[in-house]
Enzyme design. Structure first.
Site, short mmCIF file in Angstrom:
data_model
loop_
_atom_site.label_atom_id
_atom_site.label_comp_id
_atom_site.label_asym_id
_atom_site.label_seq_id
_atom_site.Cartn_x
_atom_site.Cartn_y
_atom_site.Cartn_z
N ASP A 51 -10.99 -0.23 3.62
CA ASP A 51 -10.36 0.88 4.33
C ASP A 51 -11.18 2.16 4.15
OD1 ASP A 51 -9.71 1.37 1.69
OD2 ASP A 51 -7.55 1.56 2.01
N SER A 52 -12.29 2.06 3.38
CA SER A 52 -13.25 3.16 3.32
C SER A 52 -13.81 3.48 4.70
CB SER A 52 -14.40 2.80 2.37
OG SER A 52 -14.96 1.53 2.70
N ASP A 90 -9.20 -5.46 3.80
CA ASP A 90 -8.52 -4.52 2.90
C ASP A 90 -7.18 -4.12 3.53
OD1 ASP A 90 -8.44 -3.00 0.64
OD2 ASP A 90 -9.97 -1.56 1.27
N LYS A 119 -7.20 -7.77 0.43
CA LYS A 119 -7.28 -7.03 -0.83
C LYS A 119 -6.13 -6.04 -0.90
CE LYS A 119 -10.49 -3.67 -1.73
NZ LYS A 119 -9.65 -2.49 -2.03
N GLU A 121 -4.41 -2.85 -3.51
CA GLU A 121 -4.58 -2.00 -4.69
C GLU A 121 -3.31 -1.99 -5.52
OE1 GLU A 121 -5.89 1.96 -3.61
OE2 GLU A 121 -7.55 1.18 -2.40
N GLU A 188 -12.51 -0.45 -10.11
CA GLU A 188 -13.24 0.73 -9.61
C GLU A 188 -13.10 1.92 -10.56
OE1 GLU A 188 -12.39 1.88 -5.54
OE2 GLU A 188 -13.66 3.66 -5.71
O1 KIV Z 1 -12.39 0.40 0.87
C1 KIV Z 1 -13.37 0.05 0.18
O2 KIV Z 1 -14.53 0.10 0.63
C2 KIV Z 1 -13.12 -0.44 -1.16
C3 KIV Z 1 -14.30 -0.62 -2.06
C4 KIV Z 1 -14.72 0.69 -2.56
C5 KIV Z 1 -14.02 -1.58 -3.16
O3 KIV Z 1 -12.00 -0.64 -1.53
#
Ligand code: KIV
Length: 270
Positions: A51-52, A90, A119, A121, A188
Site C-alpha cells: 500500500d506504499s 497488501d 499481508k 499489519e 519493519e
Molecule cells: O507497503 C509496503 O510497501 C510495505 C513494505 C514497506 C513492507 O508494507
C-alpha cells in the site's frame, strides 16, 4: 569479476519460502504494475503489491487512504507481469478491521487477482483475523514493528524494540501470529536486537525492512531502492540505481533533440 547469485527459474510457492528459513536469505521488493513486475519477476522470490503505492505512485502523504479496489487493480497488473515470483497483496487500512471485513476483502483479493497471499499489519490483537483467514484457505503474511497504517493513531513513525519490554512485546506478537497461521512475517523499523529475538523465537521466515541483517530475508520499496522516490530517504534504504537522474538526463536529451530537430533522424522515419 563479480559472481551473481542465480535467477529464479521455477514458480515460488509458500512451501519454497517456508523451507528457506535458516538456509538461504529471501529477497522481496514491491511492484505496482505489470511493466516493472515483469522486470522483477524471477530476480526476487517475492513481490509485494504494497500500500506504499499510495505514496510513491499516487502522491499521497501516507498509506491510509489506499482502497481495496486500488490494491486489486494494481495486483492484477503485477500478476500479469510476474509468473515466477510469489505475489502478495497488501490489505489496505480498514479492510480487515473485523473478521467479516477481512474474509470478504481477502476473498475478493483471491478471486479477482492471482496473488498467493495477503499481508496485514498488527500484532497479537490481529491474531484472530489471521486465524479466520487461514482457516478460509487464504495465506497471510504478517507485519509487525513499525506499522505505517498506525501512523495517525501513533502520531509518528516510531522505531520499535528499543528496550527489553518492547522486544518482549514484539516476540509475543510474532509468536501469536505464527500460532494463528502466518506463513512469514515482515518486521519493519526495529532495532537489530529485536529483529534477532523475533527471528529466533519463530519457525516461520522473517522478512526485515529497516531491521538489520539478522532476519531471514529483506524487503525494499522498489521506487526507493532505485531512487525514483525523492520526497525522503529512510536510513535503511540503499540506492541500487539512480532512476530519477536517468529519467531527467534522458528527457533533457529528448528535449534538446526535438527542439534542435535532430530527432527523429532518418533512422527513426518511415
Ligand atoms: O507497503 C509496503 O510497501 C510495505 C513494505 C514497506 C513492507 O508494507
Amino acid at each position: 569479476m563479480s559472481i551473481h547469485t542465480p535467477k529464479i527459474d521455477k514458480k515460488i510457492t509458500l512451501t519454497t519460502i517456508a523451507k528457506m528459513k535458516g538456509k538461504e536469505p529471501i529477497t522481496m521488493i514491491t511492484a505496482y504494475d505489470a511493466l516493472f513486475a515483469k522486470l522483477f519477476d524471477g530476480e526476487v522470490e517475492m513481490i509485494l503489491v504494497g500500500d506504499s503505492l499510495n505514496m510513491s505512485f499516487l502522491g499521497k502523504e501516507d498509506t491510509l487512504s489506499a482502497t481495496m479496489d486500488q490494491m486489486i487493480y494494481h495486483t492484477q497488473a503485477v500478476c500479469n507481469g510476474a509468473k515466477r515470483s510469489l505475489v502478495v497483496l497488501d490489505m489496505p487500512f480498514g479492510s480487515y478491521a473485523t473478521v467479516e471485513d477481512a474474509i470478504h476483502n481477502a476473498t475478493r483479493a483471491y478471486r479477482q487477482t492471482n496473488a498467493q497471499a495477503v499481508k496485514i499489519e498488527g500484532g497479537k490483537e490481529r491474531a484472530h483475523i489471521v486465524e479466520a483467514l487461514t482457516k478460509n484457505s487464504i495465506a497471510v503474511l504478517g507485519h509487525i514493528g513499525l506499522m505505517p497504517q498506525f501512523l495517525r493513531s501513533d502520531g509518528a513513525y516510531k522505531i520499535r524494540g528499543k528496550d527489553k519490554t518492547d522486544i518482549k512485546k514484539l516476540v509475543e506478537d510474532a509468536k501469536a501470529l505464527e500460532k494463528a497461521g502466518v506463513f512469514a512475517l515482515v518486521i519493519e523499523g526495529v532495532k537489530e536486537a529485536a529483529a534477532l529475538a523475533v527471528t529466533e523465537a519463530v519457525s516461520i521466515p522473517t522478512i526485515g525492512i529497516g531491521a538489520g541483517n539478522v532476519t531471514d530475508g529483506q524487503v525494499l520499496v522498489w521506487s526507493d531502492m532505485f531512487d525514483f522516490f525523492e520526497a525522503f530517504t529512510p536510513k535503511f534504504v540503499k540506492k541500487y540505481g539512480a532512476g530519477a537522474k536517468m529519467i531527467r538526463e534522458g528527457l533533457q536529451t529528448y528535449r534538446d533533440e526535438v527542439k534542435s530537430r535532430t530527432f527523429p533522424s532518418k533512422e527513426y522515419t518511415y
